[in-house]
Design an enzyme around this catalytic site. Structure first.
Site, PDB file in Angstrom:
ATOM      1  CD  GLN A 126      17.588   6.495 -25.772  1.00  0.00           C
ATOM      2  OE1 GLN A 126      18.207   7.166 -25.443  1.00  0.00           O
ATOM      3  NE2 GLN A 126      18.133   5.782 -27.203  1.00  0.00           N
ATOM      4  CB  SER A 129      16.153   1.281 -20.064  1.00  0.00           C
ATOM      5  OG  SER A 129      17.484   1.622 -21.233  1.00  0.00           O
ATOM      6  CB  SER A 161      16.269  11.042 -20.570  1.00  0.00           C
ATOM      7  OG  SER A 161      17.612  10.366 -19.914  1.00  0.00           O
ATOM      8  CD  GLU A 242      21.877   7.264 -25.567  1.00  0.00           C
ATOM      9  OE1 GLU A 242      21.293   6.386 -26.651  1.00  0.00           O
ATOM     10  OE2 GLU A 242      21.857   7.950 -24.578  1.00  0.00           O
ATOM     11  CD  GLU A 363      31.217  -1.855 -16.101  1.00  0.00           C
ATOM     12  OE1 GLU A 363      30.287  -1.342 -15.868  1.00  0.00           O
ATOM     13  OE2 GLU A 363      31.477  -1.813 -14.569  1.00  0.00           O
TER      14      GLU A 363
HETATM   15  C1  LIG Z   1      20.984   9.553 -16.509  1.00  0.00           C
HETATM   16  C2  LIG Z   1      20.379   8.395 -17.548  1.00  0.00           C
HETATM   17  C3  LIG Z   1      19.564   8.295 -17.669  1.00  0.00           C
HETATM   18  C4  LIG Z   1      19.217   7.539 -19.285  1.00  0.00           C
HETATM   19  N1  LIG Z   1      17.948   7.745 -20.253  1.00  0.00           N
HETATM   20  C5  LIG Z   1      17.629   7.358 -20.966  1.00  0.00           C
HETATM   21  C6  LIG Z   1      17.102   7.018 -21.620  1.00  0.00           C
HETATM   22  O1  LIG Z   1      16.332   8.195 -21.964  1.00  0.00           O
HETATM   23  N2  LIG Z   1      16.100   6.266 -22.321  1.00  0.00           N
HETATM   24  C7  LIG Z   1      16.298   5.042 -22.369  1.00  0.00           C
HETATM   25  O2  LIG Z   1      16.157   4.316 -22.954  1.00  0.00           O
HETATM   26  N3  LIG Z   1      17.586   4.338 -21.250  1.00  0.00           N
HETATM   27  C8  LIG Z   1      17.902   5.252 -20.436  1.00  0.00           C
HETATM   28  N4  LIG Z   1      19.066   5.246 -19.571  1.00  0.00           N
HETATM   29  C9  LIG Z   1      19.241   3.719 -18.889  1.00  0.00           C
HETATM   30  C10 LIG Z   1      20.637   3.016 -19.543  1.00  0.00           C
HETATM   31  O3  LIG Z   1      20.388   3.000 -21.180  1.00  0.00           O
HETATM   32  C11 LIG Z   1      20.609   1.546 -18.716  1.00  0.00           C
HETATM   33  O4  LIG Z   1      21.121   2.260 -17.571  1.00  0.00           O
HETATM   34  C12 LIG Z   1      22.009   0.764 -19.105  1.00  0.00           C
HETATM   35  O5  LIG Z   1      22.149   0.843 -20.401  1.00  0.00           O
HETATM   36  C13 LIG Z   1      22.845   0.397 -18.552  1.00  0.00           C
HETATM   37  O6  LIG Z   1      21.279  -0.457 -18.356  1.00  0.00           O
HETATM   38  P1  LIG Z   1      20.735  -1.284 -16.456  1.00  0.00           P
HETATM   39  O7  LIG Z   1      20.804   0.599 -16.312  1.00  0.00           O
HETATM   40  O8  LIG Z   1      19.219  -1.939 -16.474  1.00  0.00           O
HETATM   41  O9  LIG Z   1      21.812  -2.005 -16.244  1.00  0.00           O
HETATM   42  P2  LIG Z   1      22.225  -3.423 -16.660  1.00  0.00           P
HETATM   43  O10 LIG Z   1      22.632  -3.741 -17.866  1.00  0.00           O
HETATM   44  O11 LIG Z   1      21.386  -4.356 -15.121  1.00  0.00           O
HETATM   45  O12 LIG Z   1      23.497  -3.563 -15.584  1.00  0.00           O
HETATM   46  C14 LIG Z   1      24.381  -3.192 -14.487  1.00  0.00           C
HETATM   47  C15 LIG Z   1      25.309  -3.751 -13.911  1.00  0.00           C
HETATM   48  O13 LIG Z   1      26.026  -5.034 -14.611  1.00  0.00           O
HETATM   49  C16 LIG Z   1      27.537  -4.735 -15.986  1.00  0.00           C
HETATM   50  N5  LIG Z   1      27.050  -5.672 -16.846  1.00  0.00           N
HETATM   51  C17 LIG Z   1      25.679  -5.739 -18.037  1.00  0.00           C
HETATM   52  N6  LIG Z   1      25.948  -6.572 -18.896  1.00  0.00           N
HETATM   53  C18 LIG Z   1      27.166  -7.246 -18.944  1.00  0.00           C
HETATM   54  C19 LIG Z   1      28.041  -7.728 -19.349  1.00  0.00           C
HETATM   55  N7  LIG Z   1      27.636  -8.126 -20.798  1.00  0.00           N
HETATM   56  N8  LIG Z   1      29.268  -7.572 -19.354  1.00  0.00           N
HETATM   57  C20 LIG Z   1      29.333  -7.155 -17.866  1.00  0.00           C
HETATM   58  N9  LIG Z   1      29.148  -6.489 -17.417  1.00  0.00           N
HETATM   59  C21 LIG Z   1      27.655  -6.368 -17.782  1.00  0.00           C
HETATM   60  C22 LIG Z   1      26.688  -3.066 -16.213  1.00  0.00           C
HETATM   61  O14 LIG Z   1      27.910  -2.698 -16.586  1.00  0.00           O
HETATM   62  C23 LIG Z   1      26.327  -2.524 -15.366  1.00  0.00           C
HETATM   63  O15 LIG Z   1      27.620  -1.771 -13.844  1.00  0.00           O
HETATM   64  C24 LIG Z   1      19.295   6.927 -18.775  1.00  0.00           C
HETATM   65  C25 LIG Z   1      20.840   6.485 -17.643  1.00  0.00           C
HETATM   66  C26 LIG Z   1      20.719   7.563 -16.623  1.00  0.00           C
HETATM   67  C27 LIG Z   1      21.844   6.511 -15.525  1.00  0.00           C
END
Ligand SMILES: Cc1cc2nc3c(=O)[nH]c(=O)nc-3n(C[C@H](O)[C@H](O)[C@H](O)COP(=O)(O)OP(=O)(O)OC[C@H]3O[C@@H](n4cnc5c(N)ncnc54)[C@H](O)[C@@H]3O)c2cc1C
Length: 378
Positions: A126, A129, A161, A242, A363
């Site tokens: 997928q 991100s 992933s 998902e 969150e």
């Molecule tokens: C094990 C694992 C597998 C994954 N696999 C995939 C995959 O296959 N494909 C893919 O596309 N993605 C994948 N992801 C990514 C995942 O979808 C993102 O990590 C997730 O959506 C959070 O985005 P970010 O890491 O950019 O954090 P950010 O969006 O930068 O967030 C950072 C922090 O800020 C908080 N925050 C952000 N916006 C808000 C808001 N509006 N209100 C309150 N709090 C907020 C969040 O809750 C978090 O604590 C994976 C992640 C993990 C950990």
């Protein structure tokens, strides 16, 4: 027979099938995503399950699924967790790409991609991100520009992933300036010229997710899923699915709970205080499981209420890891890959850190619940 007797008979049948099944060498319960090394045994196992009509249980019959009841899906997932085997090669192909193609794909796309997914031939990844677009998915900057015969893709994804073993990716890319309506969904062959995959190493030492770079990648017109500009709608359906799948993982916690109880017994720690905490957690797991079953049976699998399940499941998973750490004491420092009784719990504790992030953070689930379910102001 009553429904419960029916389900228990089904459970006994599946348990006996799994106990007597021929397991490929090297097969382990690797969770939703295989590592590179898991793909071989995982695929052989998937094919064995497919021969016995035990994959794609939730797909419609016309695409090779079984349109199975939630009870059957839950029992199967439960028994796989108990037997220590994966229930399929990986989640992205069967639980995300498959349903998306069934809903939005053309007949040609369905004909080309669904059967290899069902048979476990193709791993999918997928590609949503990005370094600047995770929770704020509408901030996707990877661009797909229209060309004469297709699309030209440039940009970067992260946390993808299984991208290192995937044959295809489900790509969310920007095709216009409008925030949501400027997004489209594509199928990317991961061996296309200009695609570079760099694996990332996780806390548990495994390497399941990746950075993916697109450098002037050419896609043909038939790579587009649905219409140009429909990417956000398709992404929301994918994320809804998902959340639903992650909610269903409540079932795999029972085995860990049993292992934790055993570890506590072996260490003579099972006093009334710890027993009470463990029982509370155990009841929470049952509540989650029944809530998940009830929610799916209600029929609206796109409902925002699934955010409750995603939130509660991942937080319970985390609580389980935290309690396991207390039980293990200094044994919590063992290598999660060794063969001690502590290793599966240490592994679960480390992986549990990711559960409140992947598929939408806790969150974000709370925001969805507050705004869309409770009607609170933004
Ligand atoms: C094990 C694992 C597998 C994954 N696999 C995939 C995959 O296959 N494909 C893919 O596309 N993605 C994948 N992801 C990514 C995942 O979808 C993102 O990590 C997730 O959506 C959070 O985005 P970010 O890491 O950019 O954090 P950010 O969006 O930068 O967030 C950072 C922090 O800020 C908080 N925050 C952000 N916006 C808000 C808001 N509006 N209100 C309150 N709090 C907020 C969040 O809750 C978090 O604590 C994976 C992640 C993990 C950990």
């Amino acid at each position: 027979m009553s429904d419960i007797e029916d389900i228990e008979a089904l459970r006994a049948e599946i348990r006996s099938f799994l106990e007597n099944a021929e397991k490929p060498t090297g097969l382990r319960n690797y969770g939703p995503t295989p590592t590179d090394a898991d793909v071989g045994p995982g695929r052989a196992w998937h094919k064995y399950l497919a021969e016995h009509d035990l994959v794609c249980l939730h797909w419609p019959v016309e695409y090779g699924g079984r349109d199975a009841s939630v009870a059957l899906q839950a029992v199967f997932a439960d028994e796989c967790a108990r037997a220590g085997v994966p229930r399929q090669l990986g989640i992205t192909a069967i639980d995300l790409a498959g349903p998306v193609l069934i809903t939005f794909g053309t007949d040609a796309q369905k004909a080309q991609y669904l059967e290899p997914i069902r048979l476990g031939d193709d791993v999918w990844t997928q590609l949503f991100s990005e370094p600047g677009a995770g929770s704020d998915l509408a901030g996707v900057r990877t661009k797909a520009e229209k060309t004469a015969g297709g699309w030209l893709v440039n940009g970067q994804k992260v946390w993808s992933s299984a991208a290192n073993s995937a044959r295809y990716g489900l790509l969310l890319a920007r095709t216009g300036p409008e925030s949501h309506r400027g997004l489209s969904m594509f199928i990317v062959p991961m061996d296309a010229a200009g695609v570079t995959v760099r694996p990332l190493t996780q806390l548990d030492g495994e390497s399941k997710f990746n950075e993916v770079f697109f450098d002037a990648v050419e896609l043909t017109d038939d790579a587009l899923i649905g219409e140009a500009g429909q990417g956000w709608t398709i992404a929301m359906v994918t994320l809804g699915r998902e959340r639903l799948t992650l909610g269903s993982q409540a079932v795999s916690m029972f085995k860990l709970h049993e292992q934790m109880m055993q570890a506590a017994r072996d260490r003579n720690l099972l006093d009334p205080v710890l027993s009470r905490s463990m029982t509370k957690l155990w009841s929470r797991m049952w509540l989650l499981r029944f809530t998940w079953q009830r929610a799916i049976e209600a029929g609206d699998t796109g409902s925002s209420a699934f955010s409750v399940l995603k939130l509660m499941t991942s937080e319970t998973d985390r609580a389980l890891g935290d309690m396991a750490t207390e039980v293990l004491g200094t044994d919590a420092c063992v290598d999660p890959g060794d063969d001690s009784d502590a290793a599966p719990l240490v592994h679960a504790m480390l992986v549990g850190r990711a559960q409140t992030i992947l598929g939408g953070t806790s969150e974000i689930q709370r925001n969805i619940l507050g705004e869309r379910v409770l009607g609170l102001p933004k």
